[in-house]
Design a protein around this motif. Structure first.
Motif, short mmCIF file in Angstrom:
data_model
loop_
_atom_site.label_atom_id
_atom_site.label_comp_id
_atom_site.label_asym_id
_atom_site.label_seq_id
_atom_site.Cartn_x
_atom_site.Cartn_y
_atom_site.Cartn_z
N TRP A 47 0.84 -1.21 0.00
CA TRP A 47 0.00 0.00 0.00
C TRP A 47 0.88 1.25 0.00
O TRP A 47 0.66 2.19 -0.78
CB TRP A 47 -0.93 -0.03 1.22
CG TRP A 47 -1.72 1.23 1.42
CD1 TRP A 47 -2.91 1.55 0.84
CD2 TRP A 47 -1.36 2.34 2.26
NE1 TRP A 47 -3.31 2.80 1.26
CE2 TRP A 47 -2.39 3.30 2.13
CE3 TRP A 47 -0.28 2.62 3.10
CZ2 TRP A 47 -2.36 4.52 2.81
CZ3 TRP A 47 -0.25 3.84 3.77
CH2 TRP A 47 -1.28 4.77 3.63
N LEU A 48 1.88 1.26 0.88
CA LEU A 48 2.73 2.44 1.01
C LEU A 48 3.50 2.70 -0.29
O LEU A 48 3.54 3.84 -0.78
CB LEU A 48 3.71 2.24 2.17
CG LEU A 48 4.50 3.48 2.58
CD1 LEU A 48 3.59 4.49 3.28
CD2 LEU A 48 5.67 3.12 3.48
N ILE A 49 4.09 1.67 -0.83
CA ILE A 49 4.88 1.83 -2.06
C ILE A 49 3.97 2.25 -3.22
O ILE A 49 4.27 3.17 -3.97
CB ILE A 49 5.67 0.54 -2.38
CG1 ILE A 49 6.73 0.29 -1.29
CG2 ILE A 49 6.30 0.60 -3.77
CD1 ILE A 49 7.76 1.39 -1.10
N ASN A 50 2.82 1.58 -3.36
CA ASN A 50 1.91 1.92 -4.47
C ASN A 50 1.44 3.37 -4.40
O ASN A 50 1.29 4.02 -5.42
CB ASN A 50 0.67 1.01 -4.47
CG ASN A 50 1.04 -0.38 -4.92
OD1 ASN A 50 2.08 -0.56 -5.57
ND2 ASN A 50 0.23 -1.37 -4.57
N ASN A 51 1.21 3.86 -3.18
CA ASN A 51 0.64 5.20 -3.06
C ASN A 51 1.68 6.32 -2.94
O ASN A 51 1.37 7.46 -3.25
CB ASN A 51 -0.29 5.27 -1.84
CG ASN A 51 -1.58 4.52 -2.09
OD1 ASN A 51 -2.43 4.98 -2.85
ND2 ASN A 51 -1.70 3.34 -1.51
#
Ligand code: AMP
Length: 182
Positions: free
Chosen positions: A87-91
Motif C-alpha cells: 500500500w505504502l509503495i503503491n501510493n
C-alpha cells in the motif's frame, strides 16, 4: 521518506529521536499514536496488550492522514505487514524518495533490550506480559520479515540492512552513513 524497520526493542524510537535532533523530520510513530487512541478505546487497548496487530484499514487511514507532501518523513512502526508495505509503495513511492532502514539484530538482542526497557521502568503494557512479547516477536518474524524482504527487491527505493547489535553511537553512525549514501 525514511522507513525505520526492525523487531521489538531494536531501538527504532531511540534512533528516531537521535535523527530528529539533526534534521526536522515529521515523525510518524504508529505505536505511539495507537497507544494514545487506546486510552479511550478498550478494543484497541486489548488488541495491543495481547501484542497483536491492528487492522489494515485503521493503520492506512492513520498513516495517510499524517503524510504531508512537503516534509521529510520518518515512519516508525509502519509498514509491518506485506499488505501495508505494498500500500505504502503503491501510493507514495512516486511522491517521495523512499529509504528503508532495516535495523537488523538477532532475537537475543531484541529480548535483552526489551528487558532493559522493563528494568528502566519504561516498559509498556505489552512489555509486561511474556506471552505478548513472544507474540510480537513471532509476528515480526512471520509477518513483518516478508514485508522487509519484499521491500529489499522494490526498484527505485533505497534499502539499507544495518547491523545495530553493537554500541549505540556506533549503530547510530552506521545509520547516518547509510542516509548519506547516494
Ligand atoms: P510499537 O510501539 O511500534 O511496538 O507498536 C505497539 C503496538 O501497536 C503493536 O504491537 C500493534 O498492536 C500496534 N501497531 C503499531 N504499528 C502497527 C502497524 N503498522 N500495524 C498494525 N498494528 C500496529
Amino acid at each position: 521518506m525514511i522507513l525505520l524497520m526492525g523487531g521489538q526493542g531494536v531501538g527504532k524510537g531511540t534512533f528516531a529521536n537521535l535523527l530528529q535532533e539533526r534534521h526536522s523530520y515529521k515523525h510518524i510513530e504508529t505505536g505511539k499514536m495507537l497507544r494514545e487512541a487506546a486510552n479511550s478505546n478498550k478494543n484497541i487497548a486489548d488488541i495491543m496488550a495481547r501484542g497483536e496487530l491492528l487492522p489494515f484499514e485503521m493503520l492506512t487511514e492513520l498513516v495517510a492522514a499524517n503524510i504531508t507532501p512537503d516534509q521529510d518523513l520518518l515512519l516508525d512502526g509502519f509498514p509491518r505487514t506485506l499488505e501495508q508495505a505494498k500500500w505504502l509503495i503503491n501510493n507514495y513511492s512516486k511522491k517521495f524518495n523512499v529509504h528503508v532502514i532495516y535495523l537488523n539484530v538477532p532475537e537475543e538482542v531484541m529480548i535483552k533490550r526489551i528487558q532493559k526497557r522493563i528494568n528502566e521502568g519504561a516498559g509498556r503494557a505489552d512489555d509486561a506480559d511474556v506471552a505478548a512479547i513472544r507474540r510480537r516477536l513471532d509476528i515480526f518474524w512471520n509477518t513483518t520479515m516478508p514485508a522487509i524482504n519484499w521491500l529489499r527487491e522494490v526498484p527505485d527505493i533505497k534499502f539499507s540492512d544495518i547491523d545495530v547489535s553493537g554500541e549505540l553511537n556506533e549503530n547510530f553512525n552506521k545509520i547516518l552513513n547509510a542516509l548519506e549514501e547516494k
